[in-house]
Design a protein around this motif. Sequence first.
Motif, PDB file in Angstrom:
ATOM      1  N   UNK A 110       0.826  -1.203   0.000  1.00  0.00           N
ATOM      2  CA  UNK A 110       0.000   0.000   0.000  1.00  0.00           C
ATOM      3  C   UNK A 110       0.861   1.254   0.000  1.00  0.00           C
ATOM      4  N   UNK A 111       1.942   1.229   0.772  1.00  0.00           N
ATOM      5  CA  UNK A 111       2.825   2.392   0.847  1.00  0.00           C
ATOM      6  C   UNK A 111       3.531   2.627  -0.489  1.00  0.00           C
ATOM      7  N   UNK A 112       4.037   1.563  -1.086  1.00  0.00           N
ATOM      8  CA  UNK A 112       4.742   1.697  -2.359  1.00  0.00           C
ATOM      9  C   UNK A 112       3.811   2.187  -3.472  1.00  0.00           C
ATOM     10  N   UNK A 113       2.526   1.863  -3.363  1.00  0.00           N
ATOM     11  CA  UNK A 113       1.583   2.267  -4.412  1.00  0.00           C
ATOM     12  C   UNK A 113       1.370   3.771  -4.463  1.00  0.00           C
ATOM     13  N   UNK A 114       1.769   4.479  -3.417  1.00  0.00           N
ATOM     14  CA  UNK A 114       1.589   5.928  -3.359  1.00  0.00           C
ATOM     15  C   UNK A 114       2.778   6.700  -3.931  1.00  0.00           C
ATOM     16  N   UNK A 115       3.832   5.989  -4.311  1.00  0.00           N
ATOM     17  CA  UNK A 115       5.043   6.651  -4.789  1.00  0.00           C
ATOM     18  C   UNK A 115       4.818   7.240  -6.183  1.00  0.00           C
ATOM     19  N   UNK A 116       5.270   8.465  -6.383  1.00  0.00           N
ATOM     20  CA  UNK A 116       5.133   9.127  -7.678  1.00  0.00           C
ATOM     21  C   UNK A 116       6.042   8.481  -8.721  1.00  0.00           C
ATOM     22  N   UNK A 117       5.635   8.491  -9.983  1.00  0.00           N
ATOM     23  CA  UNK A 117       6.552   8.024 -11.031  1.00  0.00           C
ATOM     24  C   UNK A 117       7.779   8.928 -11.107  1.00  0.00           C
ATOM     25  N   UNK A 118       8.879   8.381 -11.600  1.00  0.00           N
ATOM     26  CA  UNK A 118      10.135   9.129 -11.636  1.00  0.00           C
ATOM     27  C   UNK A 118       9.981  10.449 -12.392  1.00  0.00           C
ATOM     28  N   UNK A 119       9.175  10.450 -13.433  1.00  0.00           N
ATOM     29  CA  UNK A 119       9.012  11.657 -14.258  1.00  0.00           C
ATOM     30  C   UNK A 119       8.396  12.823 -13.492  1.00  0.00           C
ATOM     31  N   UNK A 120       7.743  12.539 -12.362  1.00  0.00           N
ATOM     32  CA  UNK A 120       7.081  13.592 -11.598  1.00  0.00           C
ATOM     33  C   UNK A 120       7.853  13.988 -10.343  1.00  0.00           C
ATOM     34  N   UNK A 121       9.058  13.439 -10.165  1.00  0.00           N
ATOM     35  CA  UNK A 121       9.838  13.728  -8.973  1.00  0.00           C
ATOM     36  C   UNK A 121      10.749  14.936  -9.196  1.00  0.00           C
ATOM     37  N   UNK A 122      11.183  15.535  -8.108  1.00  0.00           N
ATOM     38  CA  UNK A 122      12.068  16.692  -8.159  1.00  0.00           C
ATOM     39  C   UNK A 122      13.341  16.336  -8.928  1.00  0.00           C
ATOM     40  N   UNK A 123      13.656  17.056 -10.003  1.00  0.00           N
ATOM     41  CA  UNK A 123      14.853  16.713 -10.774  1.00  0.00           C
ATOM     42  C   UNK A 123      16.128  17.178 -10.079  1.00  0.00           C
ATOM     43  N   UNK A 124      17.173  16.371 -10.205  1.00  0.00           N
ATOM     44  CA  UNK A 124      18.488  16.698  -9.678  1.00  0.00           C
ATOM     45  C   UNK A 124      19.528  16.428 -10.758  1.00  0.00           C
ATOM     46  N   UNK A 125      20.764  16.811 -10.482  1.00  0.00           N
ATOM     47  CA  UNK A 125      21.838  16.556 -11.448  1.00  0.00           C
ATOM     48  C   UNK A 125      21.945  15.067 -11.735  1.00  0.00           C
ATOM     49  N   UNK A 126      21.905  14.233 -10.682  1.00  0.00           N
ATOM     50  CA  UNK A 126      21.904  12.789 -10.900  1.00  0.00           C
ATOM     51  C   UNK A 126      21.342  12.074  -9.683  1.00  0.00           C
ATOM     52  N   UNK A 127      20.703  10.938  -9.953  1.00  0.00           N
ATOM     53  CA  UNK A 127      20.209  10.031  -8.913  1.00  0.00           C
ATOM     54  C   UNK A 127      20.537   8.622  -9.389  1.00  0.00           C
ATOM     55  N   UNK A 128      21.262   7.867  -8.567  1.00  0.00           N
ATOM     56  CA  UNK A 128      21.627   6.525  -9.001  1.00  0.00           C
ATOM     57  C   UNK A 128      21.689   5.575  -7.817  1.00  0.00           C
TER      58      UNK A 128
END
Length: 302
Positions: free
Chosen positions: A30-48
Amino acid sequence: MTLHPEIAKVLATLPAPPPDPIDPAVLRTAEESQVLPVSERLPLHSVRDAPAGEVPVRIYTPAEADSYGLLIYFHGGAFFLGSLETHDHIARSLARETGLRVVSVGYRRAPEAAYPAGLTDCLAAVRWAADSGELCWDGVTLAVAGDSSGGNFAAAVAALAHDEGFGAITHQVLYYPSLDLDFDVDRYPSLRENAVGYGLETAGLKPFNAFYLDSGADPADPLVSPIRRADLGGLPPALIITAEHDPLRDEGELYGRRLREAGVDTTISRYPGAGHGFVQHFSWIPEYHRAFTETAAFLNRR
């Protein structure tokens, strides 16, 4: 101050708590189902994603640089919930506001992993961050931070590192931390004042933390209940952020006062109208997003 109207509005829409027994798999899904898709997350220089030895971590880089101050972040979730995904937005905001490279730790969780697996993973990730040339640590700032049970881990890691002679940790940031796992309701006034109606309820503390305690974590152990530590001297400077309407409010603030009495530079900041979990769930409200800017000011001061 009454509960913030935007928070009250959201809480009014939530279903009743699940019946006993608590099923970790159901709640995690249930918790994971609330996570936003990557395209809608705050952009940064890099996330890995990367391995810190055997511990999975996610590395957030706000901008390109030759070296970085580091912030090692431990997610909350009563020691059995939460993940790199569910708290991704917190790590992104911390990186953006602080300008530090953030390392979010995917530690092992109860009940599958017995105590002290999660705590061991958190300390291992901090040591890896300091020792690994991969992160280009500037040798100046190495902070630990966490929310709720992650705040418990941050406090315990700071204490463990001190006791082991690992002096690299420069700051600790605790968001509404869970620091006393003895859930006697008369221990702190906030456990009764904020018992019902503010999201996290006092009656839920014991069953939600039972997975951790049943795995071998002893509430009398200062590494399980950091507020039980007798000598807080020599620990890193601390920022402790609490919520007015949180059952855990008073233990966080008491810990801060005890740190001050031990000579530790400590800031205690209570957020009016907020309940437990506001950094995770309500940082879109401007006055609560301030938790990130307050963290940045604390970490970047000299």
